[in-house]
Design an enzyme around this catalytic site. Sequence first.
Site, PDB file in Angstrom:
ATOM      1  N   GLY A 194       2.110   4.126  -8.068  1.00  0.00           N
ATOM      2  CA  GLY A 194       1.704   2.637  -8.025  1.00  0.00           C
ATOM      3  C   GLY A 194       1.817   1.505  -7.027  1.00  0.00           C
ATOM      4  O   GLY A 194       2.211   0.542  -6.945  1.00  0.00           O
ATOM      5  N   GLY A 247      -2.781  -4.941  -6.634  1.00  0.00           N
ATOM      6  CA  GLY A 247      -4.474  -5.407  -6.920  1.00  0.00           C
ATOM      7  C   GLY A 247      -5.081  -4.486  -7.489  1.00  0.00           C
ATOM      8  O   GLY A 247      -6.195  -4.852  -7.931  1.00  0.00           O
ATOM      9  N   ASN A 248      -4.918  -3.005  -7.626  1.00  0.00           N
ATOM     10  CA  ASN A 248      -5.518  -2.172  -8.097  1.00  0.00           C
ATOM     11  C   ASN A 248      -4.620  -2.207  -9.582  1.00  0.00           C
ATOM     12  O   ASN A 248      -3.695  -1.337  -9.696  1.00  0.00           O
ATOM     13  CB  ASN A 248      -5.383  -0.990  -7.564  1.00  0.00           C
ATOM     14  CG  ASN A 248      -5.996   0.244  -8.167  1.00  0.00           C
ATOM     15  OD1 ASN A 248      -6.323   0.577  -9.357  1.00  0.00           O
ATOM     16  ND2 ASN A 248      -6.702   1.124  -7.234  1.00  0.00           N
ATOM     17  N   LEU A 249      -5.336  -2.447 -10.677  1.00  0.00           N
ATOM     18  CA  LEU A 249      -4.880  -2.765 -12.023  1.00  0.00           C
ATOM     19  C   LEU A 249      -4.162  -1.244 -12.587  1.00  0.00           C
ATOM     20  O   LEU A 249      -3.387  -1.118 -13.176  1.00  0.00           O
ATOM     21  CB  LEU A 249      -5.510  -3.649 -12.945  1.00  0.00           C
ATOM     22  CG  LEU A 249      -5.749  -4.979 -12.411  1.00  0.00           C
ATOM     23  CD1 LEU A 249      -6.574  -5.721 -13.491  1.00  0.00           C
ATOM     24  CD2 LEU A 249      -4.539  -5.633 -12.075  1.00  0.00           C
ATOM     25  N   HIS A 290       0.496   2.473   2.165  1.00  0.00           N
ATOM     26  CA  HIS A 290       0.500   3.930   1.880  1.00  0.00           C
ATOM     27  C   HIS A 290      -0.761   4.486   2.547  1.00  0.00           C
ATOM     28  O   HIS A 290      -1.073   5.567   2.758  1.00  0.00           O
ATOM     29  CB  HIS A 290       0.834   4.138   0.432  1.00  0.00           C
ATOM     30  CG  HIS A 290      -0.589   3.652  -0.446  1.00  0.00           C
ATOM     31  ND1 HIS A 290      -0.639   2.226  -0.564  1.00  0.00           N
ATOM     32  CD2 HIS A 290      -1.377   4.153  -1.077  1.00  0.00           C
ATOM     33  CE1 HIS A 290      -1.799   2.101  -1.343  1.00  0.00           C
ATOM     34  NE2 HIS A 290      -2.261   3.190  -1.702  1.00  0.00           N
ATOM     35  N   GLU A 298     -11.791  -1.637   5.114  1.00  0.00           N
ATOM     36  CA  GLU A 298     -11.570  -0.562   3.989  1.00  0.00           C
ATOM     37  C   GLU A 298     -12.807   0.493   3.950  1.00  0.00           C
ATOM     38  O   GLU A 298     -12.904   0.939   2.643  1.00  0.00           O
ATOM     39  CB  GLU A 298     -11.319  -1.020   2.624  1.00  0.00           C
ATOM     40  CG  GLU A 298      -9.964  -2.128   2.760  1.00  0.00           C
ATOM     41  CD  GLU A 298      -8.679  -1.770   2.064  1.00  0.00           C
ATOM     42  OE1 GLU A 298      -8.923  -0.895   1.013  1.00  0.00           O
ATOM     43  OE2 GLU A 298      -7.674  -1.751   2.570  1.00  0.00           O
ATOM     44  N   HIS A 323     -11.932  -3.815  -4.556  1.00  0.00           N
ATOM     45  CA  HIS A 323     -13.062  -3.551  -3.266  1.00  0.00           C
ATOM     46  C   HIS A 323     -14.402  -3.915  -3.965  1.00  0.00           C
ATOM     47  O   HIS A 323     -14.613  -3.910  -5.264  1.00  0.00           O
ATOM     48  CB  HIS A 323     -13.204  -1.873  -3.211  1.00  0.00           C
ATOM     49  CG  HIS A 323     -12.114  -1.368  -2.465  1.00  0.00           C
ATOM     50  ND1 HIS A 323     -11.393  -0.318  -2.681  1.00  0.00           N
ATOM     51  CD2 HIS A 323     -11.448  -1.831  -1.223  1.00  0.00           C
ATOM     52  CE1 HIS A 323     -10.302  -0.087  -1.698  1.00  0.00           C
ATOM     53  NE2 HIS A 323     -10.468  -0.953  -1.035  1.00  0.00           N
ATOM     54  N   CYS A 342     -15.605   5.816  -5.780  1.00  0.00           N
ATOM     55  CA  CYS A 342     -14.405   5.923  -4.778  1.00  0.00           C
ATOM     56  C   CYS A 342     -14.270   7.404  -4.165  1.00  0.00           C
ATOM     57  O   CYS A 342     -13.749   7.494  -3.112  1.00  0.00           O
ATOM     58  CB  CYS A 342     -13.168   5.519  -5.620  1.00  0.00           C
ATOM     59  SG  CYS A 342     -12.904   3.860  -5.924  1.00  0.00           S
TER      60      CYS A 342
END
Length: 416
Positions: free
Chosen positions: A20, A24-26, A127, A162, A230, A347
Amino acid sequence: MELVEINFDGLIGPSHNYSGLSFGNLAATAHAGQVSHPRAAALQGLEKMRHNMALGLPQGVLLPLPRPNNAYLGALNADKDTDPAITAMAWSASSMWTANAATVSPAPDTADGRCHLTPANLVSMPHRAHEWPDTFRQLQIAFASTAHFALHPPVPSSFGDEGAANHMRMCTGHGSPGLEIFVYGRPGGRFPARQHEQASRAIARGHLLDPARTLFIEQNPDAIAAGAFHNDVVAVANETVLFCHELAFAEPEATYAAIRKSLPEAEIIVVPASEVSLADAVSSYLFNAQLVSLPEGGMGLVVPQECTEQAATSAYLACLIASNGPVRRVLPVDVRQSMSNGGGPACLRLRVVADPATIDPRFLIDEARADRIEQVIRADWPEMIAPDDLRSEALEAQVVAARQRLLAALDLEQLG
């Protein structure tokens, strides 16, 4: 020289886990702390590659980075017992999402007639910020021909980049000059805007793009706040088609007009929020799909299985196919392990338009190489990883050995 689009998928690594870390990435934060299944994840990703090869599409692969990154821990004067969050960062398998590996401008778009690649610095997420040196090493080998490729260093860390997840290309054919579209976010919202405008502009200058065929577009802040961290969570383009959510861009009508001015052949498919909400788009990853040109003609939309299981997106896709527009087929794939960590089919791939003969063949996939990869995964990838396992010396030894066996199987020991 025949230029074709090649999708380079990231093979999901043996350290795949749910920590986790991606604010922002649910999906990533919702599944934090759960048990992951690296073997199943890698097999799902490999099956997606095989699925696309069966469609007649060229396929490449990028390999897992060395994990845990003990050099990263050393630079922080840390070890596995210092801080669970730092330990998880060193173990992160997020390089599997190769849409964030680099931004790619094909040769027809650049002033020197070479394909340009710039690895993403990924500085917005700690990360991921330590990924690029190892990614750069792979790109150096895969695209070593300086007659055909120009590999740039990342944008300085003053500005977040990104990669291709915030970049689209539209054209009348993959080998024709294209319109390159860079999508950036503004800071200050609920979640961080990971792609900075100045990073996008720096890449466009470095890639020697024609300013008349380059657009810089702001992503809708509401989309970012809804979890579209994104642009590829709310929009995808292929050749003359843009498929996007109504709320993808801050100034949608101006965006569409600019695209049509540069590419009069453009077909823009806008999905109304009344039919698919932003919440449904983000949870199903409808737009985090691979929009691909099928050899038999028309386009296919490679979507996560979740799109066929959610009422709104399933109904919309049925209408899309019935409309007899450019998208002729909906092609569901199972990438649930990746989806649970916040990444769908788009992705997992980096699009490169090039002549396959100019690329190191060890990074191109056929069924024989896919079989070799599968054998290593089944024999050596961990079956499951719980968060506390990241402190295990036995797991570390297994993960390191698994990657080494993969490199040996693909004759890429130099990446060790």
